[in-house]
Enzyme design. Structure first.
Site, PDB file in Angstrom:
ATOM      1  N   ASP A 153       0.857  -1.190   0.000  1.00 29.05           N
ATOM      2  CA  ASP A 153       0.000   0.000   0.000  1.00 29.05           C
ATOM      3  C   ASP A 153       0.895   1.243   0.000  1.00 29.05           C
ATOM      4  O   ASP A 153       2.126   1.143   0.136  1.00 29.05           O
ATOM      5  CB  ASP A 153      -0.865  -0.051   1.264  1.00 29.05           C
ATOM      6  CG  ASP A 153      -2.048   0.896   1.203  1.00 29.05           C
ATOM      7  OD1 ASP A 153      -2.327   1.450   0.130  1.00 29.05           O
ATOM      8  OD2 ASP A 153      -2.701   1.082   2.250  1.00 29.05           O
ATOM      9  N   GLU A 192       2.633   4.925  -4.077  1.00 27.39           N
ATOM     10  CA  GLU A 192       2.635   5.862  -5.236  1.00 27.39           C
ATOM     11  C   GLU A 192       3.970   6.566  -5.386  1.00 27.39           C
ATOM     12  O   GLU A 192       4.298   6.927  -6.512  1.00 27.39           O
ATOM     13  CB  GLU A 192       1.501   6.867  -5.062  1.00 27.39           C
ATOM     14  CG  GLU A 192       0.115   6.246  -5.114  1.00 27.39           C
ATOM     15  CD  GLU A 192      -0.239   5.382  -3.916  1.00 27.39           C
ATOM     16  OE1 GLU A 192       0.287   5.659  -2.818  1.00 27.39           O
ATOM     17  OE2 GLU A 192      -1.003   4.434  -4.073  1.00 27.39           O
ATOM     18  N   ASP A 211      -8.920   4.100  -2.110  1.00 26.76           N
ATOM     19  CA  ASP A 211      -9.813   4.597  -1.052  1.00 26.76           C
ATOM     20  C   ASP A 211     -11.061   5.253  -1.627  1.00 26.76           C
ATOM     21  O   ASP A 211     -11.213   6.468  -1.621  1.00 26.76           O
ATOM     22  CB  ASP A 211      -9.051   5.573  -0.150  1.00 26.76           C
ATOM     23  CG  ASP A 211      -7.897   4.880   0.572  1.00 26.76           C
ATOM     24  OD1 ASP A 211      -7.871   3.622   0.595  1.00 26.76           O
ATOM     25  OD2 ASP A 211      -7.021   5.574   1.103  1.00 26.76           O
TER      26      ASP A 211
END
Ligand SMILES: *[C@@H]1O[C@H](CO)[C@@H](O)[C@H](O)[C@H]1NC(C)=O
Ligand SMILES: *[C@@H]1O[C@H](CO)[C@@H](O)[C@H](O)[C@H]1NC(C)=O
Ligand SMILES: *[C@@H]1O[C@H](CO)[C@@H](O)[C@H](O)[C@H]1NC(C)=O
Ligand SMILES: *[C@@H]1O[C@H](CO)[C@@H](O)[C@H](O)[C@H]1NC(C)=O
Ligand SMILES: *[C@@H]1O[C@H](CO)[C@@H](O)[C@H](O)[C@H]1NC(C)=O
Ligand SMILES: *[C@@H]1O[C@H](CO)[C@@H](O)[C@H](O)[C@H]1NC(C)=O
Ligand SMILES: *[C@@H]1O[C@H](CO)[C@@H](O)[C@H](O)[C@H]1NC(C)=O
Ligand SMILES: *[C@@H]1O[C@H](CO)[C@@H](O)[C@H](O)[C@H]1NC(C)=O
Ligand SMILES: *[C@@H]1O[C@H](CO)[C@@H](O)[C@H](O)[C@H]1NC(C)=O
Ligand SMILES: *[C@@H]1O[C@H](CO)[C@@H](O)[C@H](O)[C@H]1NC(C)=O
Length: 870
Positions: A471, A474, A548
């Site tokens: 997670d 990015e 999300d």
């Protein structure tokens, strides 16, 4: 800038920013003060609406073209200002072309073999001149019916021609290549003549068709942005950047499909126009790095998918558990909480396969270490999970807490983090507070990170910790000044600015994790990795989810569009947080979402810290009943997903498909999904409806409704309303298909491994049907390493009233597959010409042999046929 202000204005601005931030958090919406629009990005503002001066337009010096020994074609370009560039073309096999535009002695960053895994070799070519102003290049090998025409200009134009038809144009009217210390941004425009739709540009919460962004008006839509971002609480139906990037566009019409792929992992903004025009186009504004374009000539969507996945690779098979239901929550606070969820899911008869350990399982976000008060005995907890035949997946992010007593940090501190130009480690805040980021561009750093997944170093891990969730990759950084990511001037491997590789940071983390799990299990088990950030090629390592999202009908609808697009761009293992991560769904939305999610490859329920717990057993009894049946519907079809995943490994074909993939004349059906070719799921994305409109493709076909008792048949080629109530969302089988199911209700996909198959034979109007089934050991690489699998095709023989089965290929030694039940769905035409369905179930014997005695595994050798007479 704000940091330097000391006047009262500065304080007011700071207050304003703070206030805006707090209101965004309270409203649980993405903060538009943090994530910028085009008008707040210099190069986007500068390049979006400017016309290029005549003097700056490039012409191609087609007489001076040159080619290298490797058949690479170089054509000089120049403009009236004396700027010089080269157009570099490679004609490739498989109807692909590579076109680069570059400065002489270009210093632009190239991705090398990180994304593209095909060994590319330019084909020998021939040329012909058409007058003075046009030159054509085409492969010597006539089995590739394409050519590339370069028109001298100015501005020059490159026309990509397939079967004598121009399908893609690189239009240099707005070609800009900035090349100064301040900027190396570039722009270009591609046209798709004759296309009626543009699809692609994953990842956006948007419908499949990209429509029109810049229409010149003040309230035009922003361009689509590709800059992998931690877009918490993102908006539905928006061009804002999300977590992943695939700079791929399909130009589609019912006659043909072609595509482009910009092999560039820097930030980019793309204006598209596919409305009110004969010639849809896309205008790319790219922040930096190489202008390296692939043109894929199709001509069908299937060809494009194969061309793209030949370039960038395919997913390997998942273990069977990964196709079941995954239960997640941010977070299960303790090992007791986890064990309770495990026990209660089972007690209430919900089938499931995996449970997730989000950030709270760690010792203050020190990855590879457990919280010593709440997860005191991870081995016991994992044993408790594996005793039920299930597995766990734990989260692991790329940021590492800066702390001199943390072993993962100690080993990385000197050489393995990204660094500032002056050589000190980049440090910023993230979950563990001050952190540094592993530099996966350094092979040794990547190996170092991978080594932490070993059972020995990851103390408390066992084989029951079967999957890893990457997670915040990015990468996400808690810094609003840099749009919550790493500054673009931070360096990788001492020399590559982050901006050059931003969009592949997540890919490189999953590559390392994949190696870690392969090493850990000695190459014997297929790794499962879930990633938030992704780029072209990530399919080789990981599954994705849409990040999300929120509990809204729009987000639910967007998940269908997004995952169908992802499937056509290679990223097949896609799903969304069921129910929405943020906020609380109504019971109606939650049920509809589970029903729709049955047909997306990745199937996980997840919710945020602030939302109410919603494990299925906590819901009202009638909702539990609906969800239990919905989960079972998924489990019955796990063999279908598994066979499709296998076929993806061979061909690149998507698992799920929008209608236009199979039926190019149908566009824009965003709430209907085809699973392979034979199952059509319909998402009910509106509240309070008693019917939904469904498009049934193919006028020569029929569709059997299977989710209720109506036994309704729909003729293809029409749109029609079908009834729904809250218990199910509509599902149809294509007439002409044979579908293999496992119908015995079990507690997991793993528990059903040895169960017999139920074979659903869905006859068409000619009483024909066919289908394929794939079976293997469900977890190892023997299917590739040893060819050890069973892959068979079935056809129905109406004259014999029998099923004929034959092996496609594979060595099926040791593999068992039993048939227990055969269900024949037959069309019946009434006197009024209305079709109804008639079902006959064979579950006792065939030809004197009990059905469950048919073992289609060892009974077949290659080319042999088994005939099951009914
Ligand atoms: C861009 O964002 C700023 C700040 O949120 C906003 O004030 C402005 O109106 C936006 N511009 C456009 C064109 O949307
Ligand atoms: C053509 O290529 C050859 C070999 O690479 C090189 O020596 C020559 O300078 C090139 N000519 C032009 C005009 O670029
Ligand atoms: C341009 O797009 C905006 C935003 O979608 C829309 O409101 C406006 O009507 C469009 N203008 C034209 C001229 O099409
Ligand atoms: C362990 O978890 C508890 C409960 O969530 C939390 O209060 C505590 O800070 C955690 N400890 C560490 C070291 O992470
Ligand atoms: C797993 O934990 C639950 C809850 O503590 C307990 O009831 C169950 O007996 C445990 N199972 C095993 C196999 O230890
Ligand atoms: C290196 O540069 C960074 C960013 O400009 C700065 O924060 C840091 O203090 C510098 N380190 C040294 C040792 O100068
Ligand atoms: C591993 O964890 C266990 C508790 O789960 C602990 O007793 C043991 O000391 C740890 N070993 C190492 C090498 O840290
Ligand atoms: C749906 O119907 C219920 C009950 O009939 C009603 O309370 C609710 O407001 C309706 N919701 C919408 C979105 O129409
Ligand atoms: C929903 O439809 C199914 C099949 O048509 C029917 O069996 C069931 O009773 C209906 N349920 C409700 C709540 O109306
Ligand atoms: C894979 O093949 C090897 C060698 O043939 C064999 O020993 C092993 O048992 C096989 N694994 C599975 C899961 O079938």
């Amino acid at each position: 800038m704000v940091r330097g202000l000391t006047s009262s204005w500065g304080i007011m601005i700071r207050f304003f920013v703070f206030f805006a931030l707090i209101s965004a958090i309270l409203a649980q919406t993405i903060d538009k003060n943090v994530f910028k629009n085009c008008s707040r990005i210099d190069f986007c503002t500068r390049l979006r609406n400017t016309d290029v001066d005549e003097k700056l337009k490039y012409s191609a010096d087609i007489k001076s073209y040159n080619s290298t020994k490797a058949n690479i074609i170089v054509i000089p370009l120049k403009n009236g200002n004396g700027n010089k560039l080269n157009l570099v073309l490679s004609l490739l096999k498989g109807n692909k072309i590579r076109a680069k535009v570059q400065e002489h002695q270009s210093k632009r960053f190239e991705l090398g073999d990180i994304v593209i895994i095909e060994k590319l070799k330019a084909l020998p070519f021939k040329t012909s001149h058409i007058g003075d102003k046009v030159i054509s290049f085409y492969p010597e090998d006539e089995s590739y019916p394409y050519e590339v025409q370069v028109l001298a200009g100015p501005p020059f134009t490159v026309q990509f021609i397939y079967n004598k038809q121009v399908v893609v144009i690189l239009d240099a009217d707005k070609l800009v290549m900035e090349n100064s210390d301040a900027s190396e941004a570039f722009t270009f425009k591609v046209d798709f003549p004759g296309s009626t739709r543009l699809y692609g540009l994953l990842d956006h919460a948007y419908k499949m068709s990209l429509g029109k962004t810049n229409n010149g008006s003040d309230n035009s839509m922003d361009p689509f942005r590709l800059r992998n971002s931690d877009s918490w609480a993102y908006e539905a139906n928006s061009p804002m950047a999300l977590y992943g990037a695939r700079p791929v566009i399909f130009g589609h019409s019912k006659e043909k499909t072609s595509a482009i792929f910009l092999h560039n992992a820097a930030e980019q903004w793309i204006d598209v126009n596919s409305e009110d025009t004969e010639q849809p186009s896309a205008y790319f504004m790219v922040e930096r790095a190489a202008f390296d374009l692939f043109v894929l000539l199709g001509p069908t969507p299937k060809d494009i998918v194969r061309q793209f996945t030949t370039l960038t690779g395919r997913a390997h098979l998942p273990q069977i558990w990964a196709l079941g239901y995954h239960q997640c929550r941010f977070s299960y606070k303790s090992q007791d909480d986890v064990k309770e969820v495990v026990a209660l899911l089972d007690k209430n008869n919900f089938p499931w396969d995996a449970i997730y350990l989000d950030g709270d399982h760690t010792d203050g976000y020190r990855w590879f270490h457990w919280n010593s008060t709440t997860y005191t005995d991870p081995v016991e907890m994992l044993n408790n999970i594996s005793a039920t035949g299930r597995v766990a997946v734990s989260i692991s992010d790329p940021h590492i807490k800066v702390e001199d007593s943390y072993d993962v940090y100690i080993g990385a501190k000197e050489k393995y983090f990204t660094k500032w130009k002056n050589g000190s480690n980049y440090e910023a805040n993230c979950w563990p507070d001050l952190s540094s980021w592993i530099d996966f561009m350094i092979p040794k750093a990547s190996d170092y990170y991978a080594s932490w997944y070993s059972y020995k170093k990851f103390n408390g891990s066992t084989p029951a910790l079967a999957g890893i969730w990457n997670d915040m990759n990015e990468p996400a950084v808690f810094d609003d000044n840099t749009e919550k990511t790493m500054p673009f001037d931070v360096l990788h491997a001492g020399k590559i600015p982050h901006g050059d590789i931003h969009n592949i940071y997540g890919l490189t983390q999953t590559r390392a994790t994949h190696k870690g799990l392969m090493d850990r299990d000695e190459g014997k088990k297929r790794p499962f990795i879930l990633t938030r950030s992704h780029f072209a090629g990530s399919q080789r390592y990981a599954a994705m989810w849409t990040g999300d999202n929120s509990a809204s009908w729009e987000h639910f609808a967007n998940s269908y569009s997004e995952c169908m697009t992802a499937n056509l761009m290679g990223m097949v293992f896609c799903g969304a947080d069921i129910g929405g991560f943020i906020k609380d769904p109504s019971m109606e939305l939650l049920q509809r979402w589970y029903q729709g999610a049955v047909w997306l490859p990745f199937f996980r329920g997840h919710s945020s810290r602030e939302s109410k717990r919603r494990e299925p057993y906590l819901l009202p009894k009638e909702v539990q009943t609906v969800l239990r049946n919905t989960l079972r519907l998924r489990y019955r079809h796990v063999p279908v997903f598994y066979t499709l995943f296998y076929e993806h490994t061979r061909t690149g074909d998507p698992i799920i498909r929008p209608l236009y993939y199979q039926y190019p004349e149908i566009e824009d059906m965003d709430t209907q999904v085809l699973v392979g070719t034979d199952i059509m799921g319909v998402a009910v994305t509106q509240p309070n409806v008693s019917s939904v409109e469904v498009y049934f493709p193919d006028k020569n076909s029929h569709w059997y409704r299977i989710d209720d008792d109506s036994a309704a048949i729909s003729v293809g080629g029409i749109k029609k309303k079908v009834d729904v109530n809250i218990t199910t969302s509509p599902v149809f089988y294509r007439a002409g298909s044979i579908i293999f199911r496992k119908d015995i209700p079990r507690k997991s996909a793993v528990a059903a491994i040895d169960d017999p198959f139920a074979v659903y034979v869905n006859l068409d109007q000619n009483n024909e049907a066919s289908g394929r089934l794939y079976v293997d050991d469900y977890y190892s690489f023997n299917y590739t390493d040893k060819n050890n699998y069973l892959y068979v095709s079935f056809t129905y023989d109406n004259d014999l009233h029998a099923l004929r089965m034959s092996t496609i290929d594979g060595d099926n030694t040791g593999l068992n597959a039993l048939i227990e039940q055969i269900v024949i769905n037959r069309l019946k035409v009434s006197d009024e010409g209305i079709f109804t369905s008639h079902q006959v179930i064979f579950d006792k014997t065939y030809d004197g042999i009990p059905l469950s005695g048919i073992n289609i595994g060892p009974s077949l050798n290659e080319n042999e046929e088994l005939i099951i007479k009914l």
